[in-house]
Design a protein around this motif. Sequence first.
Motif, mmCIF file in Angstrom:
data_model
loop_
_atom_site.group_PDB
_atom_site.id
_atom_site.type_symbol
_atom_site.label_atom_id
_atom_site.label_comp_id
_atom_site.label_asym_id
_atom_site.label_seq_id
_atom_site.Cartn_x
_atom_site.Cartn_y
_atom_site.Cartn_z
ATOM 1 N N UNK A 41 0.840 -1.191 0.000
ATOM 2 C CA UNK A 41 0.000 0.000 0.000
ATOM 3 C C UNK A 41 0.873 1.238 0.000
ATOM 4 N N UNK A 42 0.263 2.406 0.208
ATOM 5 C CA UNK A 42 1.011 3.666 0.173
ATOM 6 C C UNK A 42 2.172 3.688 1.162
ATOM 7 N N UNK A 43 1.906 3.321 2.420
ATOM 8 C CA UNK A 43 2.953 3.409 3.443
ATOM 9 C C UNK A 43 4.043 2.372 3.211
ATOM 10 N N UNK A 44 3.661 1.161 2.756
ATOM 11 C CA UNK A 44 4.662 0.133 2.496
ATOM 12 C C UNK A 44 5.619 0.531 1.394
ATOM 13 N N UNK A 45 5.091 1.046 0.290
ATOM 14 C CA UNK A 45 5.929 1.478 -0.828
ATOM 15 C C UNK A 45 6.797 2.664 -0.419
ATOM 16 N N UNK A 46 6.245 3.553 0.390
ATOM 17 C CA UNK A 46 7.015 4.726 0.800
ATOM 18 C C UNK A 46 8.191 4.323 1.684
ATOM 19 N N UNK A 47 7.946 3.414 2.640
ATOM 20 C CA UNK A 47 9.018 2.947 3.518
ATOM 21 C C UNK A 47 10.091 2.219 2.716
ATOM 22 N N UNK A 48 9.665 1.376 1.762
ATOM 23 C CA UNK A 48 10.627 0.650 0.934
ATOM 24 C C UNK A 48 11.507 1.607 0.145
ATOM 25 N N UNK A 49 10.905 2.638 -0.394
ATOM 26 C CA UNK A 49 11.676 3.643 -1.145
ATOM 27 C C UNK A 49 12.666 4.358 -0.240
ATOM 28 N N UNK A 50 12.220 4.694 0.953
ATOM 29 C CA UNK A 50 13.071 5.406 1.913
ATOM 30 C C UNK A 50 14.260 4.541 2.330
ATOM 31 N N UNK A 51 14.017 3.255 2.612
ATOM 32 C CA UNK A 51 15.066 2.383 3.127
ATOM 33 C C UNK A 51 15.997 1.861 2.042
ATOM 34 N N UNK A 52 15.548 1.854 0.793
ATOM 35 C CA UNK A 52 16.370 1.314 -0.289
ATOM 36 C C UNK A 52 17.687 2.073 -0.454
ATOM 37 N N UNK A 53 17.755 3.274 0.081
ATOM 38 C CA UNK A 53 18.965 4.085 -0.050
ATOM 39 C C UNK A 53 20.031 3.716 0.977
ATOM 40 N N UNK A 54 19.642 3.005 2.056
ATOM 41 C CA UNK A 54 20.591 2.798 3.153
ATOM 42 C C UNK A 54 20.738 1.342 3.583
ATOM 43 N N UNK A 55 19.840 0.467 3.161
ATOM 44 C CA UNK A 55 19.909 -0.921 3.614
ATOM 45 C C UNK A 55 21.039 -1.680 2.931
ATOM 46 N N UNK A 56 21.385 -2.854 3.510
ATOM 47 C CA UNK A 56 22.528 -3.629 3.043
ATOM 48 C C UNK A 56 22.333 -4.123 1.618
ATOM 49 N N UNK A 57 21.098 -4.495 1.283
ATOM 50 C CA UNK A 57 20.780 -4.899 -0.074
ATOM 51 C C UNK A 57 19.441 -4.283 -0.438
ATOM 52 N N UNK A 58 19.015 -4.500 -1.654
ATOM 53 C CA UNK A 58 17.763 -3.917 -2.101
ATOM 54 C C UNK A 58 16.611 -4.344 -1.195
ATOM 55 N N UNK A 59 15.865 -3.404 -0.722
ATOM 56 C CA UNK A 59 14.731 -3.702 0.150
ATOM 57 C C UNK A 59 13.696 -4.523 -0.606
ATOM 58 N N UNK A 60 13.202 -5.580 0.036
ATOM 59 C CA UNK A 60 12.251 -6.473 -0.600
ATOM 60 C C UNK A 60 10.837 -6.172 -0.118
ATOM 61 N N UNK A 61 9.895 -6.159 -1.060
ATOM 62 C CA UNK A 61 8.493 -5.932 -0.721
ATOM 63 C C UNK A 61 7.705 -7.191 -1.032
ATOM 64 N N UNK A 62 6.898 -7.641 -0.075
ATOM 65 C CA UNK A 62 6.045 -8.800 -0.272
ATOM 66 C C UNK A 62 4.602 -8.424 0.044
ATOM 67 N N UNK A 63 3.666 -9.005 -0.699
ATOM 68 C CA UNK A 63 2.259 -8.800 -0.364
ATOM 69 C C UNK A 63 1.938 -9.615 0.878
ATOM 70 N N UNK A 64 0.903 -9.205 1.603
ATOM 71 C CA UNK A 64 0.529 -9.916 2.825
ATOM 72 C C UNK A 64 0.169 -11.363 2.561
ATOM 73 N N UNK A 65 -0.491 -11.646 1.426
ATOM 74 C CA UNK A 65 -0.924 -13.008 1.110
ATOM 75 C C UNK A 65 0.269 -13.939 0.891
ATOM 76 N N UNK A 66 1.308 -13.434 0.205
ATOM 77 C CA UNK A 66 2.468 -14.276 -0.057
ATOM 78 C C UNK A 66 3.232 -14.613 1.216
#
Length: 213
Positions: free
Chosen positions: A184-209
Motif C-alpha cells: 500500500x502507500x505506506x509500504x511502498x514509501x518505507x521501501x523507497x526510503x530504506x532502499x537508499x541505506x539498507x545492506x541490499x535492495x529492500x524487498x516488498x512482499x504482499x501480505x498473502x504471499x
Amino acid sequence: MYLAIQREIDSKLDGMAKTKLLVIGAGASDLTAIKRCLDEGLEPVCFERSSYVGGLWHYTDEVEEGQACVMKSTVANTSKEMMCYSDFPIPAEFAMYMRNTKVMSVKPSKSGKGKWDVVSKSNGSADTHFHTYEAVLVCTGNHSDKNIPDFPWLDKFMGKIIHTHDFKDFHDYEDKHVLVIGIGNSGVYVATELSKVTLQETKIESALSCLDM
C-alpha cells in the motif's frame, strides 16, 4: 430595490438562531468542514483530543499510540493546487508536492427533534460535559490504529518487527536486510526510503504471499 430586499433578508437571518453542530477532530478534513460550516452561517464546535491541529500531518518524533503521524520525509501525493483551501492559496514558492477533547458518547437526542446529545471530557480530567447539537461531523480519520496481520511465523522471527505507524525515518536501518510486508502507500514509501541505506535492495512482499513463508 434589490439592495433593500437583500438587507431585509440579511437582517432576518442575523436574528435567527444559528444551527449548532459538533466537529470531532481537528485534522485537515476537519478544518475544511469547520470552514464550510462558517461559510454557511452555522455555528461549529470542534473537539480535538490532542494538543495540536493538523491530525496525521502534524509530525512528532515520538510514537503516539492511537494517533497517526506522517513520516519525517513524507511528501504529499496531491499537488498544492488541488489540496489548498479555496481562499487560502499555498504560496507560489512552496514545492508542488509538499512535505510534511476526547468524545465519550454521541447519541440521538431524547428531545426527538433530530438533534444529538454529546458527552465529552478533557484529557486528564474526570469531569464530563453535556451538550446538544443539531448535527455531528465525525472526522477522526482511519489511520489511528495499527492493523497487524497474524502471520504463523511472526512469533519465531528474531529480528525487529515494526509497523509503519511507528516508522519515522531511515535511521537505525543502515546496512540491514529489510522485508516490507504490504504494497500500500505506506509500504511502498518505507521501501523507497530504506532502499537508499539498507545492506541490499529492500524487498516488498504482499501480505498473502507472507502466509506461506
